[in-house]
Design an enzyme around this catalytic site. Structure first.
Site, PDB file in Angstrom:
ATOM      1  N   TYR A   1       0.839  -1.205   0.000  1.00 56.57           N
ATOM      2  CA  TYR A   1       0.000   0.000   0.000  1.00 56.57           C
ATOM      3  C   TYR A   1       0.875   1.257   0.000  1.00 56.57           C
ATOM      4  CZ  TYR A   1      -3.218   3.470   2.071  1.00 56.57           C
ATOM      5  OH  TYR A   1      -3.953   4.593   2.343  1.00 56.57           O
TER       6      TYR A   1
ATOM      7  N   ASN B   1      -3.738   9.015   9.701  1.00 46.79           N
ATOM      8  CA  ASN B   1      -4.919   8.504  10.432  1.00 46.79           C
ATOM      9  C   ASN B   1      -6.058   9.507  10.586  1.00 46.79           C
ATOM     10  OD1 ASN B   1      -3.804   5.877  11.086  1.00 46.79           O
ATOM     11  ND2 ASN B   1      -2.435   7.012  12.422  1.00 46.79           N
TER      12      ASN B   1
ATOM     13  N   LYS C   1     -10.732   1.408  10.433  1.00 48.08           N
ATOM     14  CA  LYS C   1      -9.444   1.752  11.033  1.00 48.08           C
ATOM     15  C   LYS C   1      -9.602   1.831  12.556  1.00 48.08           C
ATOM     16  CE  LYS C   1      -6.979   3.729   7.721  1.00 48.08           C
ATOM     17  NZ  LYS C   1      -6.104   4.867   7.554  1.00 48.08           N
TER      18      LYS C   1
ATOM     19  N   ARG D   1       0.137   6.271  17.748  1.00 44.89           N
ATOM     20  CA  ARG D   1      -0.283   6.952  16.517  1.00 44.89           C
ATOM     21  C   ARG D   1      -0.792   8.345  16.886  1.00 44.89           C
ATOM     22  NH1 ARG D   1       1.559   2.855  15.044  1.00 44.89           N
ATOM     23  NH2 ARG D   1       0.884   1.413  13.418  1.00 44.89           N
TER      24      ARG D   1
ATOM     25  N   ARG E   1       4.166   6.039  15.346  1.00 40.02           N
ATOM     26  CA  ARG E   1       4.151   6.970  14.214  1.00 40.02           C
ATOM     27  C   ARG E   1       3.530   8.290  14.658  1.00 40.02           C
ATOM     28  NH1 ARG E   1       1.264   4.651   9.292  1.00 40.02           N
ATOM     29  NH2 ARG E   1       3.335   3.878   8.754  1.00 40.02           N
TER      30      ARG E   1
HETATM   31  P1  NAD Z   1     -12.382   4.887   1.725  1.00 34.35           P
HETATM   32  O1  NAD Z   1     -12.056   3.438   1.529  1.00 34.35           O
HETATM   33  O2  NAD Z   1     -13.518   5.234   2.611  1.00 34.35           O
HETATM   34  O3  NAD Z   1     -12.603   5.599   0.318  1.00 34.35           O
HETATM   35  C1  NAD Z   1     -11.961   5.192  -0.851  1.00 34.35           C
HETATM   36  C2  NAD Z   1     -13.026   5.062  -1.930  1.00 34.35           C
HETATM   37  O4  NAD Z   1     -12.402   4.685  -3.154  1.00 34.35           O
HETATM   38  C3  NAD Z   1     -14.062   3.963  -1.603  1.00 34.35           C
HETATM   39  O5  NAD Z   1     -15.365   4.514  -1.542  1.00 34.35           O
HETATM   40  C4  NAD Z   1     -13.913   2.982  -2.755  1.00 34.35           C
HETATM   41  O6  NAD Z   1     -15.150   2.397  -3.185  1.00 34.35           O
HETATM   42  C5  NAD Z   1     -13.313   3.862  -3.851  1.00 34.35           C
HETATM   43  N1  NAD Z   1     -12.687   3.026  -4.860  1.00 34.35           N
HETATM   44  C6  NAD Z   1     -11.900   1.935  -4.671  1.00 34.35           C
HETATM   45  N2  NAD Z   1     -11.577   1.384  -5.840  1.00 34.35           N
HETATM   46  C7  NAD Z   1     -12.168   2.155  -6.802  1.00 34.35           C
HETATM   47  C8  NAD Z   1     -12.223   2.064  -8.216  1.00 34.35           C
HETATM   48  N3  NAD Z   1     -11.605   1.065  -8.882  1.00 34.35           N
HETATM   49  N4  NAD Z   1     -12.935   3.000  -8.892  1.00 34.35           N
HETATM   50  C9  NAD Z   1     -13.603   3.990  -8.233  1.00 34.35           C
HETATM   51  N5  NAD Z   1     -13.581   4.114  -6.893  1.00 34.35           N
HETATM   52  C10 NAD Z   1     -12.870   3.201  -6.185  1.00 34.35           C
HETATM   53  O7  NAD Z   1     -11.019   5.565   2.237  1.00 34.35           O
HETATM   54  P2  NAD Z   1     -10.764   7.022   2.838  1.00 34.35           P
HETATM   55  O8  NAD Z   1     -10.403   6.841   4.258  1.00 34.35           O
HETATM   56  O9  NAD Z   1     -11.869   7.934   2.485  1.00 34.35           O
HETATM   57  O10 NAD Z   1      -9.433   7.421   2.065  1.00 34.35           O
HETATM   58  C11 NAD Z   1      -9.399   8.296   0.947  1.00 34.35           C
HETATM   59  C12 NAD Z   1      -7.988   8.388   0.416  1.00 34.35           C
HETATM   60  O11 NAD Z   1      -7.107   8.818   1.455  1.00 34.35           O
HETATM   61  C13 NAD Z   1      -7.426   7.049  -0.085  1.00 34.35           C
HETATM   62  O12 NAD Z   1      -6.616   7.259  -1.208  1.00 34.35           O
HETATM   63  C14 NAD Z   1      -6.580   6.578   1.078  1.00 34.35           C
HETATM   64  O13 NAD Z   1      -5.559   5.696   0.659  1.00 34.35           O
HETATM   65  C15 NAD Z   1      -6.041   7.885   1.611  1.00 34.35           C
HETATM   66  N6  NAD Z   1      -5.656   7.797   3.025  1.00 34.35           N
HETATM   67  C16 NAD Z   1      -6.602   7.719   3.991  1.00 34.35           C
HETATM   68  C17 NAD Z   1      -6.211   7.656   5.325  1.00 34.35           C
HETATM   69  C18 NAD Z   1      -7.210   7.603   6.454  1.00 34.35           C
HETATM   70  O14 NAD Z   1      -6.792   7.672   7.602  1.00 34.35           O
HETATM   71  N7  NAD Z   1      -8.508   7.480   6.196  1.00 34.35           N
HETATM   72  C19 NAD Z   1      -4.847   7.655   5.669  1.00 34.35           C
HETATM   73  C20 NAD Z   1      -3.914   7.711   4.652  1.00 34.35           C
HETATM   74  C21 NAD Z   1      -4.335   7.818   3.330  1.00 34.35           C
END
Ligand code: NAD
Length: 336
Positions: A149, A178, A192, A222, A285
């Site tokens: 990831y 986070n 999470k 964290r 972290r």
């Molecule tokens: P989330 O899983 O709630 O949202 C991600 C969305 O992407 C989901 O609704 C999912 O259906 C959609 N998705 C996945 N594959 C897809 C595809 N092929 N086509 C279209 N949509 C697709 O996650 P989040 O917490 O809202 O995170 C949003 C972004 O922030 C992500 O890129 C995540 O990696 C990053 N991030 C989040 C956190 C956190 O603490 N929440 C931390 C670090 C990074």
């Protein structure tokens, strides 16, 4: 006029994306949301919502048509339990999503593109102690993220850098630490730590069994940032001139045991913690926010207690809706 600017939010059916659509609408933008699914817990506030699989090139072209700015949030992701057990799937899906979305944005003349990276890009060896030094942006290299990831996020960060240098698209890159809040996944394996903790405490309150399971010894540390601060920071970064990766998180570090105690206090119950084997991620972290303060003249303001209090109330009401009806539904869920 800025109020008429058209923006795309990918991952708009997810936790941060759904909150961001609401925030951008309130700012006066025209918003298109795209995701594989609609938001689970409330209607989207986007002007237009399209169900598209962004691993596909044609879908990315459709998603980015006619917009000036893209907030790229779509990702196959989850908490530590999910991330540590699905390396190939995550690397494959997220690589396709990010390669195709950014290239389609270029083809469609998108002006600004904000990519959401993660603190998971930081090298594992800098995060081996509970009392870690907060991570500065430049600590990312030499690179050694813990999971696939994080590796994919790092490559996509570099893709954004090269697209800016080679094609002039104004890319922005945020590294979240986070993010938590209401209307996020709280059960099923992708949730999470803060949401999982709120669910466990709400279940303990509901069932009267106050023993909760914690992965590892609970001394892993964290920092946790509330969703309202997150969307505010995203917007400020998009509007700024800063194009290098930037941390966005809180810089107050707590242990998972402390997190449990704070949630228990909010719920008004006492807990018995049972420490079991489970994926814990890195040992410690924290975010170094010096650059965030310098670049944005701002930093997250909402305290962990205030954020958790709102989040806990929402998750408790979800738990009540789902499991509170009868003893039968509790034993069906294997929690009775
Ligand atoms: P989330 O899983 O709630 O949202 C991600 C969305 O992407 C989901 O609704 C999912 O259906 C959609 N998705 C996945 N594959 C897809 C595809 N092929 N086509 C279209 N949509 C697709 O996650 P989040 O917490 O809202 O995170 C949003 C972004 O922030 C992500 O890129 C995540 O990696 C990053 N991030 C989040 C956190 C956190 O603490 N929440 C931390 C670090 C990074």
């Amino acid at each position: 006029m800025e109020s008429k600017t058209k923006v795309l939010v990918t991952g708009a059916g997810g936790f941060i994306g759904s909150h961001l659509c609401t925030y951008l609408k309130e700012k006066g933008y025209w918003v298109r949301g795209v995701d594989l699914k609609y938001p689970e817990f409330a209607e989207s506030d986007a002007d237009e919502f399209e169900i598209l699989d962004l691993r596909r090139w044609d879908a990315c072209l459709q998603a980015t048509r006619g917009v000036e700015e893209v907030y790229a949030l779509a990702a196959d992701m989850g908490g530590m339990g999910f991330i540590s057990a699905h390396h190939a799937q995550i690397l494959y899906n997220n690589s396709l999503i990010n390669l195709h979305t950014l290239e389609a944005a270029r083809v469609n003349n998108v002006k600004r593109y904000l990519y959401t990276s993660s603190a998971c890009i930081y090298p594992e060896h800098l995060q081996e102690e509970t009392n870690v030094k907060p991570l500065k942006e430049e600590d990312a290299y030499p690179a050694y993220p813990q999971d696939a990831y994080g590796w994919e996020k790092l490559v996509s960060e570099r893709l954004c850098m090269h697209y800016r240098e080679d094609y002039g698209i104004e890319t922005r890159t945020v590294r979240f630490h986070n993010i938590f809040g209401e209307k996020g996944t709280w059960e099923g394996g992708r949730e999470k730590a803060p949401a999982a903790m709120c669910r466990k405490v709400a279940m303990a309150k509901l069932t009267g069994d106050h023993e909760i399971e914690i992965w590892g010894d609970g001394e892993q540390t964290r920092s946790f940032c509330y969703i309202d601060d997150c969307v505010e920071g995203l917007f400020r970064l998009m509007r700024s001139d800063f194009h290098e990766p930037l941390n966005l998180g809180q810089d107050r570090m707590v242990t998972i045991n402390q997190l449990a105690d704070i949630v228990a206090e909010i719920a008004g119950i006492s807990l018995e913690k049972k420490h079991i084997d489970g994926p814990q991620g890195v040992r410690g972290r924290n975010s170094d926010n010096d650059k965030l303060r310098e670049v944005l003249g701002w930093e997250p303001e909402i305290s962990l207690e205030d954020g958790l209090s709102t989040t806990y109330k929402w998750i408790e009401s979800e738990v009540q809706k789902q499991y509170g009806k009868s003893e039968q539904s509790l034993s069906n869920a294997g929690m009775g």
